[in-house]
Design a protein around this motif. Structure first.
Motif, short mmCIF file in Angstrom:
data_model
loop_
_atom_site.label_atom_id
_atom_site.label_comp_id
_atom_site.label_asym_id
_atom_site.label_seq_id
_atom_site.Cartn_x
_atom_site.Cartn_y
_atom_site.Cartn_z
N GLU A 1 4.24 -10.31 13.35
CA GLU A 1 2.71 -9.30 13.48
C GLU A 1 3.58 -8.10 12.93
OE1 GLU A 1 -0.31 -9.69 13.96
OE2 GLU A 1 -0.07 -11.80 13.92
N PRO B 1 -5.55 -9.79 13.85
CA PRO B 1 -4.44 -9.50 14.73
C PRO B 1 -4.19 -10.57 15.95
CG PRO B 1 -6.32 -8.47 15.45
CD PRO B 1 -6.69 -9.01 14.24
N ALA B 2 -2.99 -10.70 16.30
CA ALA B 2 -2.57 -11.63 17.31
C ALA B 2 -2.93 -11.26 18.73
CB ALA B 2 -1.01 -11.89 17.08
#
Length: 469
Positions: free
Chosen positions: A236, A366-367
């Motif tokens: 990420e 997004p994680a």
């Protein structure tokens, strides 16, 4: 890459030199020790070329110094300057350090502590909100800490006297220092003139290509820099094209060969494991109350995260944690010190917002990570203190809130958690994937038996062991 062509019998020596220069950036005849500079000078040519090829770094080696000029991709608040007693520098000490360097650059071969203090005090008179009063013990102590930082790195060498005596009473104590001018000039070498910057972001690395897609070689260097500069890198952290580079085994293996370290790969990212202790500035697991409590807390957190019957809520990572740090530093820049005619335009992050204007919806989601309320963290540290506090340092037994703050700061520095700020302090923690590496902590506490008068060190204290992932 020279590391591939070095004889296997000499490769360990070369890798040790690589770890030393990556860990210290400045090496002198006495810092970090007396064998470091000869080691780097032996491999100067090979190191210079490999550092440039792999990371884009520049290495300058002279008879008295070795100075690495890194490319900084992001700011790191976790590597502050420290005094010889391991206390963190505050703003005053940083200011005195900078002004002392300016004074030493104009000095001769020797200088007394009083003369240096007088020059720094005169410089502070030109800076609003800063002064150095020799009548105040706190100012003298801060100034001596800055001088000690320089002496530790070899810029100054004590020839006579005692800095501690001067700090206690300047009218009685004095110290005389020899000045190593090459070291003084090597310490402060910013990549750009600071007076020309409106933002600290101007000190960061190369800009991305105008089309938003960096060249493959640049992306590879950014990934390698992340491996050696951060405790762990997550996918990420990078743009989509850089994530593809991170997935290449060759990129990671090149860093392994250069440093002599081993990489641990997981689906979420990569970490270099330093069992040598020559590259890491923080060892974890480690000794001391903070490291021990941090490991105990990690075990409690891992148990909570893995409890499938009571799943934790999920939250996305903070959008731009570095942006807040940039803003804080930029707010501290005095506008009067910026040389406007040659200054850069104010930093703008508009490029990031328009990195993919043709297809903004194509960006990956997004994680998300488990979110843990900060109140639970404080309660857990209190419970650990109640259970194991007899083995903790006395200062932490009496200050559990302070212990909690320092432990969380350590875990955040190791990139095991991310603090979520709130209106009146931290709201909670995001639990990052690397924390799972330390799950399954086993605690063994050995205490002195009441009938014993003397016991060996092995029979006292507390120890914490971990099971591998």
């Amino acid at each position: 890459m020279h590391a591939r062509r070095i004889d296997s019998l000499a490769l360990d020596n070369y890798q040790r030199a690589a770890r030393v220069i990556l860990a210290n950036h400045l090496v002198t005849r006495t810092y970090p020790d007396r064998i470091a500079l000869p080691l780097i000078r032996r491999w100067a040519t090979e190191l210079r070329e490999d550092l440039a090829e792999l990371f884009g770094y520049r290495l300058e080696v002279t008879e008295t110094t070795a100075r690495l000029f890194p490319v900084i991709d992001q700011l790191d608040a976790g590597k502050p300057a420290r005094t010889v007693n391991d206390r963190l520098f505050d703003r005053r000490r940083y200011a005195y350090l900078s002004l002392a360097l300016a004074a030493l650059g104009r000095a001769g071969d020797q200088i007394t502590l009083s003369e240096l203090a007088d020059q720094v005090a005169a410089y502070t008179g030109r800076i609003e909100g800063l002064d150095l009063s020799l009548d105040r013990a706190a100012d003298r102590d801060a100034f001596v800490d800055a001088v000690g930082w320089l002496a530790n790195r070899g810029a100054l060498t004590l020839a006579d006297g005692d800095a501690g005596g001067w700090a206690s009473d300047p009218s009685v104590g004095e110290a005389l220092y020899d000045i190593d001018r090459p070291v003084v000039f090597a310490i402060f070498r910013p990549p750009r003139a600071l007076q020309h910057l409106h933002s600290v972001a101007g000190l960061l690395g190369e800009e991305a290509h105008p089309n938003g897609q960096p060249a493959t070689a640049d992306a590879a260097r950014r990934v390698r820099r992340g491996l050696v500069e951060r405790p762990v890198i997550y996918a990420e952290d990078f743009a989509p094209d850089e994530r593809a580079v991170l997935a290449q085994e060759r990129i990671v293996s090149e860093v392994e060969l250069f440093t002599g370290l081993k990489a641990e790969r997981r689906a979420e990212g990569v970490a270099l494991i330093d069992v040598s202790g020559r590259l890491s500035d923080v060892r974890f697991p480690g000794t001391g109350t903070l490291a021990q409590v941090a490991l105990l807390l990690v075990g409690e957190v891992a148990d909570l995260v893995l409890d499938i019957d009571n799943p934790l809520p999920q939250r996305p990572a903070l959008a731009d944690p570095m942006g807040a740090l940039v803003a804080q530093l930029d707010d501290a820049i005095p506008e009067s010190t910026v040389f406007a005619p040659l200054a850069d335009l104010p930093f703008s992050d508009s490029f990031d917002e328009e990195a993919n204007p043709d297809d903004p919806d194509d960006a990956p989601e997004p994680a998300t990570y488990p979110f843990l309320d900060y109140g639970w963290v404080g309660e857990t540290v209190q419970a650990l203190t109640d259970r194991y506090g007899v083995t903790f340092a006395a200062q932490w037994q009496a200050d559990v809130p302070g212990l909690t703050t320092e432990v969380v700061a350590l875990l955040e520095r190791l990139r095991l958690v991310q603090v979520v700020p709130g209106a009146a302090g931290p709201e909670g923690l995001l639990i990052l994937p690397a924390l799972a590496r330390y799950r399954g902590a086993v605690v063994t506490v050995r205490t002195k038996r009441t009938e014993e008068l003397f016991v060996t060190a092995a029979e006292t204290g507390a120890s914490v062991a971990t099971e591998g992932v």
